[in-house]
Design an enzyme around this catalytic site. Structure first.
Site, PDB file in Angstrom:
ATOM      1  N   GLU A  44       0.837  -1.199   0.000  1.00 20.75           N
ATOM      2  CA  GLU A  44       0.000   0.000   0.000  1.00 20.75           C
ATOM      3  C   GLU A  44       0.874   1.251   0.000  1.00 20.75           C
ATOM      4  O   GLU A  44       0.565   2.246  -0.659  1.00 20.75           O
ATOM      5  CB  GLU A  44      -0.910  -0.008   1.225  1.00 20.75           C
ATOM      6  CG  GLU A  44      -1.775   1.237   1.360  1.00 20.75           C
ATOM      7  CD  GLU A  44      -2.217   1.469   2.789  1.00 20.75           C
ATOM      8  OE1 GLU A  44      -2.659   2.599   3.074  1.00 20.75           O
ATOM      9  OE2 GLU A  44      -2.106   0.548   3.610  1.00 20.75           O
ATOM     10  N   ASP A  82       0.554   3.951  -2.907  1.00 22.91           N
ATOM     11  CA  ASP A  82       0.178   5.333  -2.642  1.00 22.91           C
ATOM     12  C   ASP A  82       0.954   6.276  -3.551  1.00 22.91           C
ATOM     13  O   ASP A  82       0.403   7.235  -4.106  1.00 22.91           O
ATOM     14  CB  ASP A  82       0.435   5.673  -1.177  1.00 22.91           C
ATOM     15  CG  ASP A  82       0.143   7.126  -0.856  1.00 22.91           C
ATOM     16  OD1 ASP A  82      -1.045   7.505  -0.845  1.00 22.91           O
ATOM     17  OD2 ASP A  82       1.099   7.897  -0.616  1.00 22.91           O
ATOM     18  N   ASP A 129      -7.184   1.002   0.622  1.00 25.76           N
ATOM     19  CA  ASP A 129      -5.841   0.521   0.935  1.00 25.76           C
ATOM     20  C   ASP A 129      -5.459  -0.654   0.028  1.00 25.76           C
ATOM     21  O   ASP A 129      -4.330  -0.716  -0.494  1.00 25.76           O
ATOM     22  CB  ASP A 129      -5.765   0.076   2.397  1.00 25.76           C
ATOM     23  CG  ASP A 129      -5.875   1.236   3.372  1.00 25.76           C
ATOM     24  OD1 ASP A 129      -5.755   2.400   2.944  1.00 25.76           O
ATOM     25  OD2 ASP A 129      -6.103   0.970   4.568  1.00 25.76           O
ATOM     26  N   GLU A 169      -4.700   0.468  -3.550  1.00 21.81           N
ATOM     27  CA  GLU A 169      -3.350   1.006  -3.662  1.00 21.81           C
ATOM     28  C   GLU A 169      -2.321  -0.118  -3.634  1.00 21.81           C
ATOM     29  O   GLU A 169      -1.325  -0.083  -4.380  1.00 21.81           O
ATOM     30  CB  GLU A 169      -3.084   1.992  -2.525  1.00 21.81           C
ATOM     31  CG  GLU A 169      -3.823   3.313  -2.674  1.00 21.81           C
ATOM     32  CD  GLU A 169      -3.507   4.285  -1.562  1.00 21.81           C
ATOM     33  OE1 GLU A 169      -3.637   5.505  -1.784  1.00 21.81           O
ATOM     34  OE2 GLU A 169      -3.126   3.834  -0.459  1.00 21.81           O
TER      35      GLU A 169
END
Length: 239
Positions: free
Chosen positions: A51, A55, A123, A126
């Site tokens: 994650e 991001d 989450d 990502e």
């Protein structure tokens, strides 16, 4: 290399096909499996580190999409639009559009925590991007399917005076006009007709109800109520 569990392998291949990708394009299936494993399902092999990578990836894809398709926008517009594109709300919506919740391994109390589902899906989405990026060390497995979605959303955001964040827009209006913040009253619906309507919210200002709405989470219900209020106020202001 395929996973040791054929059933899980078939599941992940099904997801990849939803992205419009071929299953023989060099995907690291172990990373993808990890990207869809919540910390409650595994302490060590879960999506948290992926994650972190994802991001950065989703922000880069959003920035490149805006740079290439909306060159007339200012840097300020870029930042405002990107902040919406990479928000948990939008990412969870994208995740649901691909049925990501069907592939996410969750255990324990998180299964019953529907209020936190949007955050989990964002989450995991990502993390999936992180896994795809690390599979190829470039954006070739991501841009073909994510960029068109971001283009569509960016165009919608540019047409929307509230940038799709009606709570923020309504707050700006009430502060400018009345120097106070709106008040939200939220209750959980005891017998919702669908999971999309678990919470009911009202937004009030000076003892006057401005709008109401329902949503899967408290935040979603508040956004729905704020949208009704903001659009009504905007309509009044145009007359």
């Amino acid at each position: 290399m395929s996973l040791a569990y054929p059933r899980r392998q078939r599941q992940l291949e099904s997801l990849i096909k939803k992205f419009g990708l071929s299953t023989d394009v060099g995907i690291n299936w172990n990373l993808l499996d990890r990207a869809l494993t919540h910390p409650t399902a595994s302490d060590a092999e879960n999506y948290e580190q992926l994650e972190f990578v994802g991001d950065a990836v989703v922000r880069l894809v959003a920035a490149m999409t805006l740079w290439e398709h909306f060159p007339q926008c200012s840097v300020g517009d870029f930042a405002a639009i990107r902040s919406v594109l990479v928000s948990d709300r939008v990412l969870s919506q994208l995740a649901r559009s691909y049925g990501l919740e069907l592939y996410l391994l969750v255990a324990g109390s998180a299964i019953a925590d529907r209020a936190g589902q949007d955050s989990r899906l964002a989450d995991a989405f990502e993390a999936v991007l992180g896994a795809l990026y690390l599979s190829s060390n470039n954006l070739d497995l991501i841009r073909p399917w994510l960029e068109p979605r971001f283009c569509e959303l960016a165009s919608e955001i540019r047409r929307d005076p509230a940038r799709l964040n009606y709570k923020a827009a309504l707050q700006e209006w009430t502060q400018a006009e009345h120097k106070v913040l709106p008040e939200y009253k939220v209750v959980e619906i005891q017998h919702p007709q669908t999971n999309h309507e678990r919470f009911f919210a009202e937004v009030w200002l000076h003892n006057q109800k401005l709008g109401e709405g329902k949503g899967r989470s408290i935040k979603a219900a508040e956004q729905a109520a704020a949208k009704v209020a903001f659009l009504a106020l905007n309509h009044q202001g145009n007359h």
